[in-house]
Design an enzyme around this catalytic site. Sequence first.
Site, PDB file in Angstrom:
ATOM      1  N   LYS A   8       6.522   2.597   1.247  1.00 47.82           N
ATOM      2  CA  LYS A   8       7.889   2.838   1.728  1.00 47.82           C
ATOM      3  C   LYS A   8       8.924   2.347   0.704  1.00 47.82           C
ATOM      4  O   LYS A   8       9.844   3.067   0.345  1.00 47.82           O
ATOM      5  CB  LYS A   8       8.129   2.134   3.077  1.00 47.82           C
ATOM      6  CG  LYS A   8       7.170   2.550   4.181  1.00 47.82           C
ATOM      7  CD  LYS A   8       7.452   1.829   5.488  1.00 47.82           C
ATOM      8  CE  LYS A   8       7.300   0.321   5.439  1.00 47.82           C
ATOM      9  NZ  LYS A   8       5.920  -0.149   5.174  1.00 47.82           N
ATOM     10  N   ARG A  33      10.844  -0.918  14.009  1.00 47.25           N
ATOM     11  CA  ARG A  33       9.441  -1.333  14.036  1.00 47.25           C
ATOM     12  C   ARG A  33       8.925  -1.477  15.462  1.00 47.25           C
ATOM     13  O   ARG A  33       7.757  -1.845  15.641  1.00 47.25           O
ATOM     14  CB  ARG A  33       9.315  -2.691  13.341  1.00 47.25           C
ATOM     15  CG  ARG A  33       8.763  -2.625  11.930  1.00 47.25           C
ATOM     16  CD  ARG A  33       8.736  -4.051  11.414  1.00 47.25           C
ATOM     17  NE  ARG A  33       7.807  -4.268  10.332  1.00 47.25           N
ATOM     18  CZ  ARG A  33       8.105  -4.170   9.044  1.00 47.25           C
ATOM     19  NH1 ARG A  33       9.297  -3.780   8.669  1.00 47.25           N
ATOM     20  NH2 ARG A  33       7.203  -4.451   8.135  1.00 47.25           N
ATOM     21  N   ARG A  85       0.723  -6.552  -5.276  1.00 46.74           N
ATOM     22  CA  ARG A  85       2.160  -6.221  -5.372  1.00 46.74           C
ATOM     23  C   ARG A  85       2.980  -7.364  -5.963  1.00 46.74           C
ATOM     24  O   ARG A  85       2.785  -8.521  -5.635  1.00 46.74           O
ATOM     25  CB  ARG A  85       2.675  -5.915  -3.958  1.00 46.74           C
ATOM     26  CG  ARG A  85       4.182  -5.887  -3.841  1.00 46.74           C
ATOM     27  CD  ARG A  85       4.664  -5.182  -2.607  1.00 46.74           C
ATOM     28  NE  ARG A  85       4.319  -5.846  -1.367  1.00 46.74           N
ATOM     29  CZ  ARG A  85       4.555  -5.310  -0.158  1.00 46.74           C
ATOM     30  NH1 ARG A  85       5.093  -4.099  -0.049  1.00 46.74           N
ATOM     31  NH2 ARG A  85       4.227  -5.959   0.917  1.00 46.74           N
ATOM     32  N   ARG A  94       5.435 -11.990  -2.987  1.00 44.30           N
ATOM     33  CA  ARG A  94       5.851 -12.414  -1.651  1.00 44.30           C
ATOM     34  C   ARG A  94       4.844 -13.385  -1.050  1.00 44.30           C
ATOM     35  O   ARG A  94       3.645 -13.202  -1.184  1.00 44.30           O
ATOM     36  CB  ARG A  94       5.991 -11.186  -0.745  1.00 44.30           C
ATOM     37  CG  ARG A  94       7.267 -10.421  -0.987  1.00 44.30           C
ATOM     38  CD  ARG A  94       7.269  -9.075  -0.339  1.00 44.30           C
ATOM     39  NE  ARG A  94       6.834  -9.081   1.057  1.00 44.30           N
ATOM     40  CZ  ARG A  94       6.818  -7.983   1.820  1.00 44.30           C
ATOM     41  NH1 ARG A  94       7.217  -6.824   1.330  1.00 44.30           N
ATOM     42  NH2 ARG A  94       6.414  -8.061   3.067  1.00 44.30           N
ATOM     43  N   ARG A 139      -0.366  -8.500   9.751  1.00 42.08           N
ATOM     44  CA  ARG A 139       0.719  -7.501   9.707  1.00 42.08           C
ATOM     45  C   ARG A 139       0.208  -6.113  10.083  1.00 42.08           C
ATOM     46  O   ARG A 139       0.899  -5.340  10.742  1.00 42.08           O
ATOM     47  CB  ARG A 139       1.355  -7.486   8.313  1.00 42.08           C
ATOM     48  CG  ARG A 139       2.309  -8.671   8.130  1.00 42.08           C
ATOM     49  CD  ARG A 139       2.523  -9.043   6.678  1.00 42.08           C
ATOM     50  NE  ARG A 139       3.043  -7.967   5.881  1.00 42.08           N
ATOM     51  CZ  ARG A 139       2.974  -7.942   4.551  1.00 42.08           C
ATOM     52  NH1 ARG A 139       2.394  -8.930   3.885  1.00 42.08           N
ATOM     53  NH2 ARG A 139       3.472  -6.927   3.899  1.00 42.08           N
TER      54      ARG A 139
HETATM   55  P1  ADP Z   1       5.625  -0.866   1.631  1.00 50.79           P
HETATM   56  O1  ADP Z   1       7.095  -0.956   1.311  1.00 50.79           O
HETATM   57  O2  ADP Z   1       5.290   0.332   2.473  1.00 50.79           O
HETATM   58  O3  ADP Z   1       5.083  -2.142   2.209  1.00 50.79           O
HETATM   59  P2  ADP Z   1       5.292  -0.775  -1.300  1.00 50.79           P
HETATM   60  O4  ADP Z   1       6.139   0.387  -1.678  1.00 50.79           O
HETATM   61  O5  ADP Z   1       5.817  -2.128  -1.581  1.00 50.79           O
HETATM   62  O6  ADP Z   1       4.841  -0.643   0.246  1.00 50.79           O
HETATM   63  O7  ADP Z   1       3.866  -0.590  -2.028  1.00 50.79           O
HETATM   64  C1  ADP Z   1       2.874  -1.605  -1.960  1.00 50.79           C
HETATM   65  C2  ADP Z   1       2.217  -1.765  -3.333  1.00 50.79           C
HETATM   66  O8  ADP Z   1       1.416  -0.606  -3.606  1.00 50.79           O
HETATM   67  C3  ADP Z   1       3.215  -1.889  -4.481  1.00 50.79           C
HETATM   68  O9  ADP Z   1       2.715  -2.840  -5.411  1.00 50.79           O
HETATM   69  C4  ADP Z   1       3.261  -0.494  -5.105  1.00 50.79           C
HETATM   70  O10 ADP Z   1       3.460  -0.562  -6.502  1.00 50.79           O
HETATM   71  C5  ADP Z   1       1.894   0.074  -4.763  1.00 50.79           C
HETATM   72  N1  ADP Z   1       1.937   1.503  -4.411  1.00 50.79           N
HETATM   73  C6  ADP Z   1       2.910   2.163  -3.704  1.00 50.79           C
HETATM   74  N2  ADP Z   1       2.603   3.479  -3.554  1.00 50.79           N
HETATM   75  C7  ADP Z   1       1.396   3.647  -4.162  1.00 50.79           C
HETATM   76  C8  ADP Z   1       0.536   4.791  -4.363  1.00 50.79           C
HETATM   77  N3  ADP Z   1       0.854   6.007  -3.899  1.00 50.79           N
HETATM   78  N4  ADP Z   1      -0.626   4.592  -5.038  1.00 50.79           N
HETATM   79  C9  ADP Z   1      -0.959   3.356  -5.508  1.00 50.79           C
HETATM   80  N5  ADP Z   1      -0.191   2.248  -5.355  1.00 50.79           N
HETATM   81  C10 ADP Z   1       0.965   2.392  -4.697  1.00 50.79           C
HETATM   82  P1  ADP Z   2       6.087  -4.385   4.588  1.00 47.02           P
HETATM   83  O1  ADP Z   2       6.871  -3.217   4.130  1.00 47.02           O
HETATM   84  O2  ADP Z   2       5.130  -4.872   3.566  1.00 47.02           O
HETATM   85  O3  ADP Z   2       5.470  -4.199   5.941  1.00 47.02           O
HETATM   86  P2  ADP Z   2       8.613  -5.742   5.088  1.00 47.02           P
HETATM   87  O4  ADP Z   2       9.193  -6.265   3.825  1.00 47.02           O
HETATM   88  O5  ADP Z   2       9.173  -4.499   5.661  1.00 47.02           O
HETATM   89  O6  ADP Z   2       7.048  -5.618   4.848  1.00 47.02           O
HETATM   90  O7  ADP Z   2       8.695  -6.859   6.222  1.00 47.02           O
HETATM   91  C1  ADP Z   2       8.243  -8.193   5.985  1.00 47.02           C
HETATM   92  C2  ADP Z   2       8.291  -8.966   7.301  1.00 47.02           C
HETATM   93  O8  ADP Z   2       9.659  -9.062   7.756  1.00 47.02           O
HETATM   94  C3  ADP Z   2       7.530  -8.345   8.466  1.00 47.02           C
HETATM   95  O9  ADP Z   2       6.163  -8.695   8.457  1.00 47.02           O
HETATM   96  C4  ADP Z   2       8.288  -8.946   9.667  1.00 47.02           C
HETATM   97  O10 ADP Z   2       7.904 -10.286   9.906  1.00 47.02           O
HETATM   98  C5  ADP Z   2       9.732  -8.959   9.180  1.00 47.02           C
HETATM   99  N1  ADP Z   2      10.456  -7.708   9.514  1.00 47.02           N
HETATM  100  C6  ADP Z   2      10.919  -6.769   8.639  1.00 47.02           C
HETATM  101  N2  ADP Z   2      11.538  -5.767   9.305  1.00 47.02           N
HETATM  102  C7  ADP Z   2      11.470  -6.076  10.633  1.00 47.02           C
HETATM  103  C8  ADP Z   2      11.909  -5.422  11.832  1.00 47.02           C
HETATM  104  N3  ADP Z   2      12.542  -4.234  11.780  1.00 47.02           N
HETATM  105  N4  ADP Z   2      11.647  -6.041  13.016  1.00 47.02           N
HETATM  106  C9  ADP Z   2      11.025  -7.236  13.063  1.00 47.02           C
HETATM  107  N5  ADP Z   2      10.582  -7.889  11.983  1.00 47.02           N
HETATM  108  C10 ADP Z   2      10.788  -7.326  10.766  1.00 47.02           C
END
Ligand code: ADP
Ligand code: ADP
Length: 219
Positions: free
Chosen positions: A13, A88, A127, A161, A172
Amino acid sequence: MNLLLLGPPGAGKGTQAQRLMARFDIPQLSTGDMLRAAVAEGSALGQLAKSIMEAGDLVPDDLMIDLISERISQADCANGFILDGFPRTTAQAEALDTMLGDRTMSLDKVVSISVDEDGLVERIIGRYSCVDCGAGYHDTFQQPKSEGICDQCGGKKFSRRKDDNRETVLSRLNTYHQQTAPIIPHYEADGRLVQVDGMAEISAVGDAIMALLENSRDD
Ligand code: ADP
Ligand code: ADP
Ligand code: ZN
């Protein structure tokens, strides 16, 4: 263009939001980034959120709804935004409908990034991001062009992180299944939901999203 990106942690995302932000010149509204900023600042919200985030649970709905409602009212969202990490829960999805309706706004597309969950732990454990500009990287899947130097800003400091560890990731993912996946049908009904294959390479996922958005403009 008002967009929402849906998918489990590690689906891509944030990565795709950054590409869309550059393409359409609209802000990425990442509730995760907003909460991490609050934790770093030590604000009341940050103090409350810290242990919840470290456990992989969700911050209470009312706080998240207030946070995004305030953010969406800011001037830079007038031409569009990309929601990443909100809503979420069902309560957050319903509150989003109301807050957009009150502002005569709506979501143009909801992009669901589908992934094979076996690979998500590896994605999340690898990441990291640039401390100066926030650009996202991965140990194997998205390395900077020159080792140790950010492609975007030339910065040399990176961070990981605290919640990107194996144990918290499993928690998660569990939270995602229990509380977030059930909102998908909320967007399925009216044809706004589009699916992309999040297992493809980063640039291919980006191209697939662009193609879906271009098609939808002709609707
Ligand atoms: P999210 O925001 O959904 O938690 P991220 O965009 O932070 O996910 O992606 C998680 C990790 O995976 C990052 O280190 C990113 O560089 C990597 N990543 C994202 N998309 C891809 C993909 N299509 N293939 C391989 N690695 C990816
Ligand atoms: P990822 O994309 O890897 O799932 P995020 O950076 O979006 O992680 O979120 C990290 C943490 O922040 C989540 O595990 C949760 O604890 C909190 N969080 C983020 N967005 C929300 C939301 N919309 N509602 C509740 N908690 C949230
Ligand atoms: Zn940078």
